[in-house]
Structures are given as structure tokens and as C-alpha cells.
Design an enzyme around this catalytic site. Structure first.
Site, short mmCIF file in Angstrom:
data_model
loop_
_atom_site.label_atom_id
_atom_site.label_comp_id
_atom_site.label_asym_id
_atom_site.label_seq_id
_atom_site.Cartn_x
_atom_site.Cartn_y
_atom_site.Cartn_z
N THR A 212 0.84 -1.20 0.00
CA THR A 212 0.00 0.00 0.00
C THR A 212 0.88 1.25 0.00
OG1 THR A 212 -1.84 -1.06 1.10
CG2 THR A 212 -1.54 1.27 1.58
N ARG A 240 -14.26 -7.60 0.74
CA ARG A 240 -13.44 -7.22 1.91
C ARG A 240 -12.87 -5.80 1.78
NH1 ARG A 240 -7.87 -5.53 2.80
NH2 ARG A 240 -7.25 -6.26 4.85
N ASP A 243 -8.06 -1.51 6.22
CA ASP A 243 -7.95 -0.30 7.04
C ASP A 243 -7.72 0.96 6.21
OD1 ASP A 243 -5.41 -1.46 6.35
OD2 ASP A 243 -4.48 0.08 7.60
N THR A 263 0.23 0.93 6.83
CA THR A 263 0.30 -0.19 5.90
C THR A 263 0.50 -1.47 6.68
OG1 THR A 263 1.59 -1.28 4.17
CG2 THR A 263 2.77 0.31 5.55
N GLY A 264 -0.17 -2.52 6.25
CA GLY A 264 -0.02 -3.80 6.97
C GLY A 264 -1.31 -4.58 6.91
N1 ASP Z 1 -3.42 -2.28 4.84
C1 ASP Z 1 -3.81 -2.80 3.56
C2 ASP Z 1 -5.08 -3.60 3.73
O1 ASP Z 1 -5.20 -4.34 4.68
C3 ASP Z 1 -2.76 -3.64 2.93
C4 ASP Z 1 -1.41 -3.00 2.78
O2 ASP Z 1 -0.98 -2.24 3.64
O3 ASP Z 1 -0.74 -3.26 1.76
O4 ASP Z 1 -5.91 -3.56 2.85
#
Ligand code: ASP
Length: 347
Positions: A212, A240, A243, A263-264
Site C-alpha cells: 500500500t 473485503r 484499514d 500499511t499492513g
Molecule cells: N493495509 C492494507 C489492507 O489491509 C494492505 C497494505 O498495507 O498493503 O488492505
């Protein structure tokens, strides 16, 4: 971390002008505004970013994109534009870079389709906008962050989803691209791996890799802003939403405390209201940015099993970039005009 002075002559001139003002009398408003701190910090995702899984070509591309995004955002700040303009300019470049999971190159859902999520928040006004689950089928948003910003500025709502969000974006004259433009071999391969892992019970690479993008900035007026853009998680199902488009979880900005982009593993960031919690620790407990951000990422989230990281900035331009994964694509230009880019845990 690698550091190098900013090369463009514009920044050099700006530095000279600033030095001149510092020697001059402090009580003119021109001197004050010339000295107002500006800074920008960006991320391109956290995860299993290790040297073993990296190629020199990919690393060079990623570093170049992070540098270009920082310089684009900083140029806006240096010319007196708002932090919202700066983060939008930076995120545009990251969304156009297929190596990141946003805009072009966003990951595929269970059905092999791309669905974008994005959000933005203005720390001066508390206004926010977001879009969620906007498919690229029959054409997609080139810059999902623009749609989030349009929701904030031109609608009475905070979050729009799916087909309705797309209709709204069309009515705002935002740029659309044909579906093919968004797909890359890389994300298709990851999707295949994830689908195979699902049937064989093997661990999917994508459960440990997030890409992200996000940006946070402070402008000359002292205003903070934060924005985040993503394709979510590979193989996501049933509409789905993570965050990233959720204000308080993946994005938050308040001039009185801080601004954050995350991000996560989104489910953990939603449950722990990560972005807001960092700012709340500053507001209610008087904590410093680095301590507040570190506690949430390396204690609360880590103990809960949530992988990821954040970029964060306080109203003085202090920056924090904690992550509990092996690496995080990240970079900033600080209040001294110094640029820093880092990928791995150590640099
Ligand atoms: N936080 C993002 C999500 O759960 C994924 C990401 O950080 O790449 O959709």
C-alpha cells in the site's frame, strides 16, 4: 538509511533564501513564513522486504519512485501549496508505479479483479474522504486518491463504495483508464501463488507482503494532511475492505496532535484503530510522536499479531516511521530539506 542532499536548484535557492532570512530580523511576517517548517514522509508498504527477495533492478525502480514522489510533494510545499496538494502529488506517482499495491499494479482479489480503496484527511479542518471497493472492471480510477479527495471536498459524505463511488468519480470528471492498464504480470503471479497456497495449505508470500502507499505532510501554514491508497490484500473476498480507507484506522490527521498513514494487515489496524490511537496518545497522554507511534506498532499491534507499520508526523514536522515487519518502503524530506530513502530494517 541513505541520505543525500537534494539536488534541484530550486531547493538550493530556497535554502539560501531561508539562510538569509535567519540572519535577518526575526519579527517580519515574511521571515516567519519563510521559516515555517515543511516536511513530507511517504511509504510504499511494509512486509517481508529483504535483500534476498529483492533484485537490483526492482530496488532501483522503487528507490527512484520514492524519490520522485517525495520531490513532487516537497516542491508543492516549497512553493507554498497545501499539505493536501503535496500528499496528492506524491501519491499520484506511487499509484502510477506498478511495483506498489495501489492504482496501477494493485493486487488482485479472489476473482482476479482489482478493487481500489483510498482515503485522505485534512488536519486543519478535520474533513475526510474515502472510497472503498471500487473495481477496475470496465475501466478504473487512475488515481483513487483523487476520488477520496473529491468525496471530501465535493460531497456531504465521508466514504463511498463500489459502483456508487465510481459513478460519483465519473461525475467529478476524474481520470479513468481501461482495465488492462492496471494489471501487471507480477500481481498476476502473486495471485496465482496465493490461489495455489490456498488449495495446498502452504503459506502464501502475500500474507507477509503489503505494498500500500501513503503520504503525510506539513505545509507552510502549519497544516498536516494524510492519505493512503491501496488494492487491499491479494485474494481478498466477499467485498473485503481493509484499514486503508477507514479514517482512524489507516489514515488520520489532526493539526493538534499528528497525521498518520498505515500499511499492513488491515484487520488488525481496524481493530486497534491504529492511526487514531497514535494521535490520541499524543493528545491525551502528552506523548512524543516517536513514543506514541512506537508503542502502537511495536507493542500493541505486535502483541496482537498484527504485521505492518506507519508513517507519522507531528505539527512541528517531526517524523516517525516504525514497523514490525522485516522492512518497509519509506522515505522523507525533513524540515532541513534533507532527503532519506530506506527499504530494509537497517537502511
Ligand atoms: N493495509 C492494507 C489492507 O489491509 C494492505 C497494505 O498495507 O498493503 O488492505
Amino acid at each position: 538509511m541513505t541520505q543525500r542532499p537534494l539536488l534541484p536548484a530550486m531547493f538550493l535557492l530556497m535554502g539560501l533564501a531561508l539562510a538569509g532570512c535567519q540572519q535577518a530580523t526575526q519579527d517580519t511576517s515574511a521571515a516567519e513564513s519563510a521559516q515555517a517548517p515543511i516536511a513530507i514522509v511517504i511509504h510504499g508498504g511494509a512486509g517481508t522486504v529483504t535483500r534476498e527477495l529483492m533484485t537490483p533492478e526492482k530496488e532501483a525502480t522503487i528507490r527512484a519512485a520514492l524519490t520522485a514522489a517525495l520531490e513532487a510533494g516537497y516542491a508543492r510545499l516549497a512553493s507554498g501549496e497545501s499539505s493536501l496538494e503535496a500528499i496528492t502529488a506524491a501519491i499520484h506517482i506511487l499509484e502510477d508505479t506498478p511495483e506498489f499495491n495501489a492504482g496501477r499494479g494493485a493486487v488482485l482479489n479472489f476473482d482476479g479483479m482489482i478493487e481500489h480503496d483510498a482515503s485522505i484527511m485534512d488536519g486543519a479542518t478535520g474533513q475526510a474522504g474515502a472510497i472503498a471497493g471500487v473495481s477496475v472492471e470496465n475501466g478504473g480510477l487512475r488515481h483513487p486518491i483523487d476520488a477520496a479527495r473529491a468525496v471530501m471536498m465535493h460531497s456531504p459524505h465521508v466514504m463511498l463504495s463500489g459502483a456508487g463511488a465510481k459513478t460519483f468519480a465519473e461525475s467529478q470528471g476524474l481520470e479513468f483508464m481501461a482495465a488492462d492498464w492496471f494489471f501487471t504480470d507480477d500481481v498476476y503471479q502473486r495471485w496465482q501463488d496465493a490461489q495455489n497456497a490456498q488449495t495446498s495449505n502452504a503459506e502464501s508470500q502475500d500474507t507477509r507482503w503489503y505494498s500500500t502507499v501513503g503520504a503525510v505532510a506539513l505545509d507552510k501554514q502549519g497544516n498536516l494532511a494524510a492519505g493512503t491508497s491501496t488494492g487491499g490484500m491479494t485474494n481478498k473476498r466477499w467485498g473485503r475492505i481493509g484499514d486503508s480507507p477507514i479514517i482512524g484506522a489507516g489514515t488520520y490527521a489532526n493539526n493538534d496532535s499528528c497525521a498518520v498513514s498505515a500499511t499492513g494487515h488491515g484487520e488488525y489496524f481496524i481493530r486497534h484503530v491504529v492511526a487514531y490511537d497514535i494521535c490520541a496518545r499524543m493528545a491525551y497522554q502528552g506523548k512524543r510522536l516517536t513514543d506514541a507511534a512506537d508503542e502502537v506498532i511495536n507493542q500493541i499491534l505486535l502483541e496482537a499479531g498484527g504485521a505492518g507499520g506507519v508513517i507519522a508526523m507531528d505539527p512541528r514536522g517531526n517524523i516517525a516511521m516504525p514497523f514490525n515487519t522485516p522492512g518497509m518502503y519509506r522515505g522523507f524530506i525533513d524540515t532541513n530539506g534533507q532527503i532519506t530513502i530506506a527499504i530494509y530494517g537497517d537502511e
